[in-house]
Write a protein that holds these residues in place. Structure first.
Motif, mmCIF file in Angstrom:
data_model
loop_
_atom_site.group_PDB
_atom_site.id
_atom_site.type_symbol
_atom_site.label_atom_id
_atom_site.label_comp_id
_atom_site.label_asym_id
_atom_site.label_seq_id
_atom_site.Cartn_x
_atom_site.Cartn_y
_atom_site.Cartn_z
ATOM 1 N N TYR A 159 0.838 -1.202 0.000
ATOM 2 C CA TYR A 159 0.000 0.000 0.000
ATOM 3 C C TYR A 159 0.874 1.254 0.000
ATOM 4 N N GLN A 160 1.876 1.284 0.881
ATOM 5 C CA GLN A 160 2.749 2.456 0.971
ATOM 6 C C GLN A 160 3.552 2.642 -0.324
ATOM 7 N N ARG A 161 3.969 1.535 -0.950
ATOM 8 C CA ARG A 161 4.683 1.625 -2.226
ATOM 9 C C ARG A 161 3.748 2.185 -3.302
ATOM 10 N N GLY A 162 2.484 1.743 -3.302
ATOM 11 C CA GLY A 162 1.510 2.274 -4.253
ATOM 12 C C GLY A 162 1.256 3.756 -4.041
ATOM 13 N N LEU A 163 1.210 4.165 -2.771
ATOM 14 C CA LEU A 163 1.044 5.581 -2.467
ATOM 15 C C LEU A 163 2.223 6.384 -3.004
ATOM 16 N N TYR A 164 3.440 5.878 -2.778
ATOM 17 C CA TYR A 164 4.620 6.558 -3.315
ATOM 18 C C TYR A 164 4.541 6.655 -4.841
ATOM 19 N N ASN A 165 4.212 5.540 -5.491
ATOM 20 C CA ASN A 165 4.180 5.536 -6.949
ATOM 21 C C ASN A 165 3.107 6.487 -7.487
ATOM 22 N N GLY A 166 1.983 6.614 -6.785
ATOM 23 C CA GLY A 166 0.969 7.592 -7.187
ATOM 24 C C GLY A 166 1.482 9.010 -7.060
ATOM 25 N N LEU A 167 2.193 9.282 -5.973
ATOM 26 C CA LEU A 167 2.786 10.609 -5.799
ATOM 27 C C LEU A 167 3.879 10.856 -6.833
ATOM 28 N N GLU A 168 4.617 9.815 -7.185
ATOM 29 C CA GLU A 168 5.644 9.937 -8.225
ATOM 30 C C GLU A 168 4.997 10.328 -9.553
ATOM 31 N N LEU A 169 3.854 9.732 -9.861
ATOM 32 C CA LEU A 169 3.136 10.113 -11.075
ATOM 33 C C LEU A 169 2.726 11.583 -10.998
ATOM 34 N N ALA A 170 2.182 11.988 -9.849
ATOM 35 C CA ALA A 170 1.751 13.385 -9.697
ATOM 36 C C ALA A 170 2.917 14.351 -9.896
ATOM 37 N N VAL A 171 4.065 14.053 -9.289
ATOM 38 C CA VAL A 171 5.226 14.935 -9.423
ATOM 39 C C VAL A 171 5.742 14.932 -10.858
ATOM 40 N N SER A 172 5.689 13.773 -11.533
ATOM 41 C CA SER A 172 6.138 13.750 -12.933
ATOM 42 C C SER A 172 5.224 14.604 -13.810
ATOM 43 N N ILE A 173 3.936 14.660 -13.485
ATOM 44 C CA ILE A 173 3.008 15.527 -14.213
ATOM 45 C C ILE A 173 3.366 16.988 -13.946
ATOM 46 N N LEU A 174 3.649 17.311 -12.683
ATOM 47 C CA LEU A 174 4.033 18.678 -12.337
ATOM 48 C C LEU A 174 5.335 19.077 -13.021
ATOM 49 N N ASP A 175 6.245 18.113 -13.209
ATOM 50 C CA ASP A 175 7.537 18.388 -13.842
ATOM 51 C C ASP A 175 7.429 18.567 -15.358
ATOM 52 N N GLY A 176 6.317 18.237 -15.931
ATOM 53 C CA GLY A 176 6.157 18.344 -17.386
ATOM 54 C C GLY A 176 6.179 16.987 -18.030
ATOM 55 N N ASP A 177 7.103 16.766 -18.921
ATOM 56 C CA ASP A 177 7.147 15.513 -19.672
ATOM 57 C C ASP A 177 8.047 14.449 -19.047
#
Length: 168
Positions: A122-140
């Motif tokens: 669960y915690q790994r999935g939470l991290y990976n979801g946040l990683e997706l969010a930050v990658s969106i914020l970073d652009g491409d």
């Protein structure tokens, strides 16, 4: 009149729930990833006409919906709306996106620490979801998802007692 949705905005997505009622329809956090532009302006109620694409964050993982419609009144399953109490829900106006982005980045950094992301699936999935969010914020930027630790690995949190617990 409601603000116009834009890529990167945070909204609520209403899950559909199950037909038998076992799983209720619930609000979930989501990022706007796409906004259609083939229809002009808002409708008579000030809502966006057309669809938006969303990255929806669920406890079980991330769900993508490319055809969500806005529903500020009934909050029907499969629709999105501005978060209750947010400036966007109350009035049209600017949102401090840099501050919101900084908050997401801080939570991402904390969740990425040893003892958090590697504690369980669960915690790994939470991290990976946040990683997706930050990658969106970073652009491409392509997300750098974390895989499960090797078999037999114990996270810091699982192998160390909490600071408030005395050890013999």
């Amino acid at each position: 009149m409601s603000p116009t949705p834009a890529i990167g905005r945070i909204v609520h997505y209403v899950s559909r729930g199950s037909a038998d009622g076992q799983y209720p329809s619930l609000c979930r956090a989501a990022f706007v990833t796409q906004v259609d532009t083939y229809q002009d302006g808002p409708d008579a109620d000030g809502q966006h006409i057309g669809h938006v694409g969303l990255a929806v964050f669920n406890p079980e993982g991330i769900h993508f919906n490319r055809t969500a419609r806005q529903d500020e009144t009934e909050h029907r399953g499969g629709t999105w709306h501005w978060p209750e109490g947010s400036p966007a829900a109350a009035q049209a106006g600017p949102v401090d996106l840099p501050a919101l982005a900084a908050g997401v980045r801080k939570v991402h950094e904390i969740q990425g620490r040893a003892g958090n992301w590697d504690y369980d699936a669960y915690q790994r999935g939470l991290y990976n979801g946040l990683e997706l969010a930050v990658s969106i914020l970073d652009g491409d930027r392509k997300p750098d998802y974390r895989d499960a630790p090797p078999e037999g690995y114990r996270s810091e949190r699982a192998s160390s007692p909490p600071a408030s617990v005395a050890t013999p």
